[in-house]
Scaffold this motif. Structure first.
Motif, PDB file in Angstrom:
ATOM      1  N   VAL A 140       2.785   9.884  -9.439  1.00  0.00           N
ATOM      2  CA  VAL A 140       2.201  10.321 -10.774  1.00  0.00           C
ATOM      3  C   VAL A 140       1.327  11.160 -10.505  1.00  0.00           C
ATOM      4  O   VAL A 140       1.341  12.032 -11.511  1.00  0.00           O
ATOM      5  CB  VAL A 140       1.432   8.958 -10.954  1.00  0.00           C
ATOM      6  N   LEU A 141       0.640  11.711  -9.430  1.00  0.00           N
ATOM      7  CA  LEU A 141      -0.245  12.862  -9.069  1.00  0.00           C
ATOM      8  C   LEU A 141       0.859  14.025  -9.419  1.00  0.00           C
ATOM      9  O   LEU A 141       0.419  14.977 -10.109  1.00  0.00           O
ATOM     10  CB  LEU A 141      -0.958  12.857  -7.834  1.00  0.00           C
ATOM     11  N   LYS A 160       0.986  -1.374  -0.290  1.00  0.00           N
ATOM     12  CA  LYS A 160      -0.020  -0.124   0.088  1.00  0.00           C
ATOM     13  C   LYS A 160       0.884   1.279   0.182  1.00  0.00           C
ATOM     14  O   LYS A 160       0.615   2.226  -0.620  1.00  0.00           O
ATOM     15  CB  LYS A 160      -0.925  -0.129   1.243  1.00  0.00           C
ATOM     16  N   VAL A 187       2.249   1.598  -3.265  1.00  0.00           N
ATOM     17  CA  VAL A 187       1.123   2.220  -4.221  1.00  0.00           C
ATOM     18  C   VAL A 187       1.037   3.506  -4.172  1.00  0.00           C
ATOM     19  O   VAL A 187       0.728   4.420  -5.049  1.00  0.00           O
ATOM     20  CB  VAL A 187       0.001   1.096  -4.100  1.00  0.00           C
ATOM     21  N   ALA A 188       0.908   4.044  -2.630  1.00  0.00           N
ATOM     22  CA  ALA A 188       0.492   5.338  -2.242  1.00  0.00           C
ATOM     23  C   ALA A 188       1.711   6.077  -2.831  1.00  0.00           C
ATOM     24  O   ALA A 188       1.544   7.381  -3.344  1.00  0.00           O
ATOM     25  CB  ALA A 188       0.470   5.503  -0.901  1.00  0.00           C
ATOM     26  N   ALA A 207       1.446   6.492  -6.494  1.00  0.00           N
ATOM     27  CA  ALA A 207       0.239   7.164  -6.785  1.00  0.00           C
ATOM     28  C   ALA A 207       0.554   8.692  -6.643  1.00  0.00           C
ATOM     29  O   ALA A 207       0.367   9.495  -7.592  1.00  0.00           O
ATOM     30  CB  ALA A 207      -0.865   6.830  -5.951  1.00  0.00           C
ATOM     31  N   ILE A 208       1.259   8.961  -5.289  1.00  0.00           N
ATOM     32  CA  ILE A 208       1.734  10.625  -5.159  1.00  0.00           C
ATOM     33  C   ILE A 208       2.680  11.091  -6.194  1.00  0.00           C
ATOM     34  O   ILE A 208       2.522  12.160  -6.811  1.00  0.00           O
ATOM     35  CB  ILE A 208       2.218  10.836  -4.000  1.00  0.00           C
TER      36      ILE A 208
END
Length: 393
Positions: free
Chosen positions: A104-105, A94, A97-98, A101-102
């Protein structure tokens, strides 16, 4: 060390044997009972592949389990295989992934900001240029062009804007050019209201005729270029005085001038304006002559005739050539009066009708009561003589 595999057999809904294969513990014995505990999806694993909804704690630790059936040749599920993943690994996944994700954001935000800056710049620059060019056109700078050489919508708008600006420049050029040949007021009227510019309209107007005395004799001793230069200089002087007092130059007839007041609008007291302009012309001529005499040239003498009455103002002519002018009895009378200037040696002759309408009876000197050629009734006339009699106006 992060997972273990369980091999179980079930008969009649009961788990009879469990084989546990782990890297960090000894395997269980066949026939050893296995407590399902919170692994509620284990029994469903005999029917289909399934995964626990949430991690749970059992003898093997805090895990998340998944199961799949093992079937015999007849297709009957005789055992299940289970895979346990430690919750700590899930937390790590997780976090990974977080983090991804961060990242990528963040990259997406940076890309959007850069893209927005590029788009804003590509929009702001041509838009600012269009606003600048529009303001310049509005202020009368008709030579300004947007010059947006682009293939997008701004390029299309820019090309149409430049075509419009070119059209306005051409129109202004035509207006300015024809304003030197035709009265600027007529050009403006034609551009604003073409129908009224062509159609004749009845007006009350004051009409003036001006002629240079002995001009033919004077021009005989000069070269043609000198005649043209002198005449243009004189006409410019007279035109300035006429237009400064609201007059409209109708036409130049050689050295003669025809002008009027009130042919374009219904302004109050065109007679008074005509008289004021005539006196201003005589003053301007005196100054102009003084400068000529100082250069050794001959002074000019003029005769001015004024009359007022109803006229028809409009475009007169043929299908090939038109002229905006005034016609009517008032024009004919003013033309006849101009001849009286020569007869009586006067510089300014005005009809009694015009003098009375202008309120100048007490300041005008009576000349005579005459019957002009072509008229049946006599009319009184007033004048300013060649010596500059100050009793008039």
């Amino acid at each position: 060390q992060r997972f273990h595999v369980r091999l179980s057999a079930m008969y009649g809904g009961l788990v009879l044997a469990v084989v546990v294969i782990r890297a960090d513990a000894a395997p269980g014995q066949p026939g050893e009972a296995y407590p399902i505990g919170r692994a509620t999806a284990m029994l469903a694993g005999f029917e289909r592949p399934t995964v626990e909804d949430e991690p749970y704690a059992d003898a093997w630790g805090n895990v998340l389990s998944g199961y799949a059936p093992i079937r015999d040749r007849g297709g009957v599920a005789v055992a299940i295989v289970g895979v346990d993943v430690r919750a700590t690994r899930l937390a790590a996944i997780k976090r990974e992934v977080a983090i991804v994700a961060i990242a990528v954001l963040a990259i997406a935000i940076v890309a959007l900001v850069v893209l927005a800056a590029v788009v804003a710049r590509s929009v702001r620059a041509p838009l600012a240029r269009m606003v600048e060019a529009t303001n310049a056109i509005a202020s009368g700078q008709l030579k300004v062009r947007a010059r947006l050489h682009r293939s997008d919508e701004f390029g299309v708008v820019g090309r149409h804007f430049d075509e419009m600006a070119h059209g306005l420049e051409e129109r202004e050029f035509i207006k300015a050019t024809f304003g030197q040949y035709v009265s600027p007021e007529i050009v403006e009227r034609m551009l604003v209201d073409r129908a009224h510019a062509v159609r004749g309209q009845r007006r009350h107007a004051a009409v003036m005729f001006v002629d240079v005395r002995r001009f033919t004799t004077l021009a005989e001793g000069l070269a043609p270029e000198e005649v043209v230069a002198m005449l243009n200089d004189y006409l410019d002087c007279m035109t300035t005085a006429i237009t400064a007092h609201g007059g409209r130059i109708d036409k130049f007839i050689g050295d003669a001038i025809m002008a009027d007041w009130g042919s374009l609008d219904d302004g109050p007291r065109p007679e008074a304006a005509a008289i004021t302009a005539a006196l201003a012309m005589l003053t301007a001529l005196a100054e102009w002559n003084a400068a000529r005499v100082a250069r050794g040239a001959t002074a000019l003498e003029i005769g001015i005739a004024l009359h007022a009455g109803e006229v028809v103002a409009g475009s007169i002519g043929s299908a090939r050539k038109l002229e905006y002018t005034v016609i009517g009895d008032a024009v004919n009378v003013a033309s006849r009066l101009e001849g009286l200037c020569k007869t009586f040696g006067a510089r300014l002759v005005a009809s009694g009708t015009l003098v009375t309408a202008a309120g100048a009876d007490d300041r005008a000197r009576w000349l005579d009561t005459l019957v002009l050629r072509g008229r049946a009734e006599p009319m009184p006339y007033y004048f300013r003589n060649a010596d500059g009699d100050e009793l008039l106006f």
